[in-house]
Enzyme design. Structure first.
Site, mmCIF file in Angstrom:
data_model
loop_
_atom_site.group_PDB
_atom_site.id
_atom_site.type_symbol
_atom_site.label_atom_id
_atom_site.label_comp_id
_atom_site.label_asym_id
_atom_site.label_seq_id
_atom_site.Cartn_x
_atom_site.Cartn_y
_atom_site.Cartn_z
ATOM 1 C CB CYS A 196 1.549 2.113 6.836
ATOM 2 S SG CYS A 196 2.336 1.300 5.425
ATOM 3 C CB SER A 211 0.019 10.892 9.711
ATOM 4 O OG SER A 211 0.032 12.281 9.427
ATOM 5 C CD GLU A 224 1.402 3.620 2.265
ATOM 6 O OE1 GLU A 224 0.423 3.450 3.039
ATOM 7 O OE2 GLU A 224 2.565 3.469 2.605
ATOM 8 C CG LEU A 225 -2.506 8.961 3.216
ATOM 9 C CD1 LEU A 225 -3.790 9.758 3.153
ATOM 10 C CD2 LEU A 225 -1.300 9.878 3.360
ATOM 11 N N GLY A 226 -2.231 6.168 6.492
ATOM 12 C CA GLY A 226 -2.285 5.276 7.635
ATOM 13 C C GLY A 226 -3.032 3.980 7.361
#
Length: 484
Positions: A285, A230, A251-253
Site C-alpha cells: 500500500c 482495497s 487502512e486502505l489503498g
C-alpha cells in the site's frame, strides 16, 4: 513436528482448537502454480459460532492479570524468532516474497509482539477534574470481540499488527486472512499464539469468501472491525459498520508520491525510488506509485532509474536469487500489464520493463507521463514507476495532492525545502530523505482521504484508542443527597 506441519492445520479451522472444516482451499505457490497444501474454509455459520464463543472467552481473558497477558505476547515474539526460518520459507513460497522481504516481515512480527507486551501495563485512563465532591475517572476497557480482516501482500504483519494489540488489551479476535495467503496470514499467527499459551476461544481463524467477511463484520458480538485492503471494499465495510454502530478502522489503498527536489543526489534518489517502487513487486500500500522530479533532474533521474530497473532480476524467489518475485496471481499480473499498455497507448514512453516474464512482471519505468494516464491515476499494485517533472514547489505540492489517496509521501533533497513542502501536503506519513515504504511497531500508521480513517495502527496511543472503549467512573465517599 514443526510449527507449520500440515498435519496440524491441513483442512482445518482454528476455533477452540483445530477443527475439521466443511471444505478446503488449495494453498498455491504463485511462482509455479504448485499446490503447497489445503487450508480449511469457514462458513457464515462457523463465523457466527466463533463470534459467540469469542465473546464468552473474552470475559475471562480480560480478567487475566496484565502480567499474564504480557507474558503471552512476549512468548509469541520469542516463538517468531525461534521459527523465523520456517515462517520465512512459507512467505517466500505462498506470498511470493523475496527472501529479504520475508525476513523483514518476520522481524516486524517479533517487534510487534514485544511492543504490544507493554500494552497490558500501559496506563488505562486518567483522573478527571469535577465540580462535585467525588472522584471522576475515565478508564479504558477492552472493546470485546474484534474482527481483523487482512490482505495478501504482507500477510503476516498486516494481520498481526491488529491481532497482537487487540489481544494484549484484553479482547478476543476473529481473524479472516486473504484465502490466497491463509498460511502466512492466519495459520502462522494461530500456531504462534497457541504455542505461546493463549487460552482457547480467544483467537479464531476464519478464512473464507465475502460472505464470511460479511459475517465477521455483522456478528452482533463484534464491536470493532480492523480492515486492511482495497478502498472499494473498505468503503463497503465502513458503510456496513456505520449502520450497525460499530467502529471500523480502515487502512486502505495508496498512490504514494516521491518528490525529488532540485539539487538532490540523483544516484541516491533513483536508488530510493527503485526500492520504493519495486520492493515486493510493488504490491504494498505504501509503494512509490508516482515519481515527481524537478525539471532540472528529471531526464537524468529517469535514465538512472531505468538502468536500475533493467538490472533487477525477476523469477521464483524460492529457487533463484532475485530482486522481484511473482505477482500474486494471473488476474493481477494481467491488470498491471493492462495499465502499462494503456498508458503507453496514451503517449507514455516505456523507458524500462513493461514485460510479463512467467508469473512475474519486470521492473518498469514510464516517462512522458501525464496526470490523466492510468499508470498515474490508479493504484497499480505492481512494479511500475511513472515519472513526471515539476518546476516550482507550489506545482509539486499541487501534483502530490491531486490524488484521491493520502497514505505516504517521500521527499528527497534539501531538508529546509522538504519541510516547507511537507507542511503543504495531505498525507498520513511524510518521510524526508527516505522513500515511501516504512513501518515500525511503535509508530502510528494510517492515511487520510481515500487511504483510510487515519492512524489507527501502531504505537501505544493508537492501539489503545483502536481496541478499547472509554468508561466514565465516579466515586463518592457516601451516598449523595438528591431532591426527590
Amino acid at each position: 513436528m514443526t510449527l507449520l506441519d500440515s498435519a496440524v492445520w491441513g483442512g482445518k479451522l482454528y476455533s477452540d482448537g483445530w477443527q475439521e472444516s466443511a471444505s478446503g482451499h488449495p494453498v498455491v505457490e504463485p511462482a509455479t502454480g504448485a499446490q503447497l497444501g489445503t487450508v480449511g474454509l469457514a462458513t457464515e455459520k462457523d463465523a457466527h459460532r466463533a463470534a459467540a464463543r469469542a465473546a464468552e472467552a473474552q470475559r475471562a481473558w480480560a480478567a487475566t492479570s496484565p502480567q499474564a497477558r504480557a507474558a503471552v505476547l512476549r512468548r509469541a515474539g520469542e516463538l517468531f524468532n525461534e521459527h523465523a526460518a520456517e515462517i520465512e520459507d512459507w512467505l517466500v513460497r505462498e506470498a511470493g516474497s523475496v527472501r529479504a522481504k520475508a525476513g523483514f516481515e518476520v522481524q516486524l512480527a517479533v517487534g510487534e509482539c514485544f511492543e504490544c507486551a507493554s500494552l497490558p501495563t500501559h496506563p488505562q485512563g486518567e483522573v478527571l477534574t469535577t465540580e462535585e465532591a467525588r472522584w471522576s475517572l475515565a478508564r479504558r476497557r477492552p472493546a470485546g470481540v474484534v474482527s481483523v480482516i487482512a490482505p495478501f501482500n504482507f500477510p503476516l504483519i498486516l494481520g498481526l499488527r491488529s491481532v497482537a494489540p487487540a489481544l494484549a488489551l484484553g479482547n478476543a479476535v476473529l481473524l479472516k486472512p486473504d484465502p490466497r495467503t491463509t498460511v502466512t496470514g492466519g495459520v502462522v499467527i494461530a500456531r504462534i499464539f497457541e504455542e505461546a499459551g493463549l487460552p482457547a476461544g480467544v483467537l479464531h481463524l476464519l478464512p473464507g469468501d465475502g460472505a464470511v467477511g460479511q459475517a465477521v463484520v455483522e456478528a452482533p458480538e463484534v464491536r470493532v472491525i480492523s480492515f486492511t485492503g482495497s478502498t472499494p471494499v473498505g468503503r463497503a465495510i465502513g458503510e456496513r459498520a456505520g449502520r450497525l454502530l460499530k467502529r471500523a478502522h480502515l487502512e486502505l489503498g495508496g498512490n504514494n508520491a516521491l518528490v525529488v527536489l532540485p539539487g538532490a543526489d540523483v544516484q541516491k534518489a533513483a536508488s530510493a525510488g527503485a526500492f520504493g517502487s519495486y520492493l515486493h513487486q510493488g504490491q504494498i500500500c505504501m509503494t512509490t506509485g508516482r515519481h515527481i522530479v524537478h525539471e532540472s533532474l528529471v531526464e537524468e533521474y529517469t535514465a538512472v532509474l531505468a538502468a536500475k530497473a533493467r538490472a533487477l532480476p525477476v523469477g521464483d524467489p524460492a529457487r533463484e536469487d532475485v530482486a522481484l518475485g511473482p505477482i500474486i496471481d494471473r488476474r493481477q499480473l494481467e491488470r498491471v500489464h493492462g495499465i502499462v499498455t494503456e498508458s503507453v497507448a496514451a503517449g507514455a514512453t516505456l523507458a524500462a520493463g513493461g514485460e510479463i516474464s512467467g508469473a512475474c512482471y519486470r521492473a518498469t519505468v514510464l516517462s512522458d507521463v501525464t496526470t490523466d494516464m492510468p499508470a498515474w491515476r490508479e493504484e497499480v499494485f505492481g512494479p511500475v514507476a511513472p515519472v513526471i517533472g515539476f518546476s516550482t514547489l507550489e506545482e509539486a505540492a499541487r501534483i502530490v495532492d491531486d490524488c484521491e489517496f493520502g497514505l505516504s509521501v517521500g521527499i528527497l533533497g534539501d531538508v529546509g525545502t522538504a519541510m516547507k513542502l511537507a507542511d503543504r501536503i495531505e498525507s498520513g506519513k511524510v518521510h524526508i530523505n527516505e522513500q515511501t515504504v516504512a513501518d515500525e511497531p511503535n509508530a502510528p500508521f494510517g492515511g487520510v482521504k481515500a487511504s483510510g480513517t487515519g492512524s489507527r495502527f501502531g504505537g501505544a496511543a493508537a492501539n489503545v484508542e483502536a481496541f478499547t472503549e472509554t468508561q466514565w467512573v465516579t466515586v463518592r465517599p457516601d451516598i449523595a443527597d438528591y431532591p426527590f
